[in-house]
Design a protein around this motif. Structure first.
Motif: not given
Length: 511
Positions: A72-76
């Motif tokens: 789950l890759v944070y966009p920011v």
């Protein structure tokens, strides 16, 4: 803990786990955390855009090739974004999408373990999935060792002892808020350092806690670093680091006594009109940091007993002797808090301390005065806003000044149409001043001028009554009462809910 949901007994859906992995060392994972990962079909973890996940690295030896991994890759990771909803909007959108991805696995009957460093419910990323999914699927949360516990263990320093209070603060709070909270608490941990470190350091310094503060970076992980926070280079502080202000009791017992010249001082502390709810953070911190508490017995009783502190109660009529005693303790290197009711500068101990401190041999003793909520302000707030315009504060006690001076000041203030706060209106030995004051005021005030009798404001016997000036009864007044007398403009209004408010308009009519 399982969430009671309508679907909990359905076999067609999978089960959601929030798994705490501890502070970083894989050997600090709980047995239950290992069991859950082993039985999961899907292992999900959060990461920054670089793709590396601390959570996954902690659990790596327990992740099998047949596990389905959901990154789950944070966009920011900072508050800079061109998302139309700003930083918060970008994250909310990400959490919704991540929850939808996990829900697809759960709907397919797969067991999903969302792994999280530390504890899932302690500033953990998992909680955002929990809020979106736990009401829809059977869920269990596995607690983990927090970074706070790990930091204290690595420092070898107790966090709290006896009745001490631990405060956990995010470094992202405004600096003023951090300063206030650090001033008020016994011990503290400040999380989320990184780019917030300079502000956190300034807050520690302004609150007087910097000498005690310790720094822990990547506790129990490779690259762990500990030391005095004051020695840390701000440019080298990562996000996964914490500031620790440890137990005052433990610290005092462990450290050698500083030289008298390095530490002795007197702090005159205003405790407000009643108990702890009225203390300012600064005053609370000063009381906690003191070696000795000096004061009138009634006011000392408002301050919690702390191990190692010495308490020196005395009668209410020995102010000069009390001040000299406190200053003499400070000369011997003690940190002394002189405890005063209300605000120490209003008919209270600040004057007595400064008077003695201005003479030899006490002129070199550091003295600070900390403000407190005044009896006048507390009573006015309870009544509404009777002191909303210009007002005068006068003590009716003639113990330290002649009654003629009091009467002259009452005439001057009332003829100037000032609202009045009248302190020390009566006692067992002074029973006539209230009647005399009423008669003086009636020379310049209308008989129906509102007078608020406020007794024991903030205390268990609090009582407020408003009467016309002409009906002011001296038998209803004692030393625990303060009188607020309105001006010609003061209004008394009964509102629709039955409450009565008294207020003085800020605009005064032109003559």
């Amino acid at each position: 803990m399982d969430q009671p949901t309508a679907q909990s007994s359905e076999r067609s859906t999978g089960r959601l786990y929030g798994v705490g992995l501890g502070p970083g060392d894989p050997s600090l994972m709980t047995v239950r955390a290992v069991e859950v990962i082993a039985q999961a079909d899907v292992v999900a973890f959060h990461s920054a855009r670089h793709g590396r996940s601390i959570a996954r690295s902690i659990a790596a030896q327990h992740i099998r090739p047949d596990h389905i991994e959901e990154a789950l890759v944070y966009p920011v990771t900072t508050e800079t974004t061109d998302h139309p909803g700003g930083y918060r909007g970008a994250l909310d959108e990400f959490y919704e999408a991540a929850a939808a991805r996990l829900a697809a696995h759960l709907d397919a009957g797969r067991t999903v373990a969302v792994i999280s460093e530390g504890d899932p419910f302690f500033y953990g990323s998992y909680q955002h999935m929990h809020k979106r999914l736990a009401h829809r699927y059977p869920t269990e949360v596995i607690p983990g060792v927090t970074s706070i516990s790990a930091a204290a263990a690595r420092l070898g320093t107790p966090l709290t002892e006896a009745d001490e209070v631990l405060t956990v603060l995010p470094g992202t709070l405004p600096e003023e808020e951090l300063t206030a909270r650090l001033s008020a608490t016994d011990s503290a941990v400040v999380m989320k350092l990184g780019r917030t470190f300079p502000g956190v350091r300034r807050a520690l310094e302004r609150s007087g806690r910097l000498p005690e503060a310790r720094y822990v970076e990547r506790a129990t992980m490779a690259g762990e670093r500990t030391g005095a926070l004051s020695d840390v280079d701000a440019d080298a502080v990562p996000y996964f680091s914490v500031a620790v202000v440890p137990s005052r009791i433990a610290t005092a017992a462990a450290e050698p006594e500083p030289a008298a010249a390095d530490r002795g001082e007197v702090v005159v502390v205003g405790t407000g009109p009643a108990g702890p709810r009225w203390l300012t953070p600064e005053s609370r911190g000063a009381l906690a940091a003191a070696d000795d508490l000096v004061g009138y017995t009634t006011y000392l009783d408002r301050v919690p007993v702390r191990p190692g502190q010495r308490r020196h109660p005395s009668d209410n009529k020995v102010e000069s002797e009390r001040a000299e005693f406190a200053l003499d303790l400070a000369r011997r290197g003690r940190r002394v808090a002189v405890v005063s009711g209300g605000d120490p500068g209003i008919f209270a101990m600040a004057t007595a301390v400064l008077e003695v401190a201005s003479e030899e041999p006490y002129r070199s003793v550091p003295v600070r005065v900390l403000p407190g909520v005044t009896a006048a302000n507390a009573a006015a707030a309870r009544a509404g806003a009777p002191l909303g315009h210009d007002y005068a504060v006068i003590s009716l006690s003639d113990r330290l000044k002649p009654w003629e001076v009091i009467a002259e000041r009452l005439r001057a203030a009332s003829s100037a149409d000032l609202a009045l706060a009248l302190y020390n209106p009566g006692s067992r030995s002074r029973t006539w001043q209230v009647a005399k004051a009423r008669d003086v005021l009636l020379e310049h005030r209308a008989p129906d001028t509102p007078v608020i009798l406020a007794r024991d404001v903030g205390g268990p016997e609090e009582l407020l009554r408003t009467v016309p000036l002409t009906d002011l009864d001296p038998t209803q007044v004692d030393m625990r009462t303060i009188l607020l007398v309105g001006s010609s403009q003061t209004q008394q209004v009964r509102r629709d809910d039955g409450t009565e408010v008294v207020w003085t308009p800020r605009r005064y009519p032109e003559r």
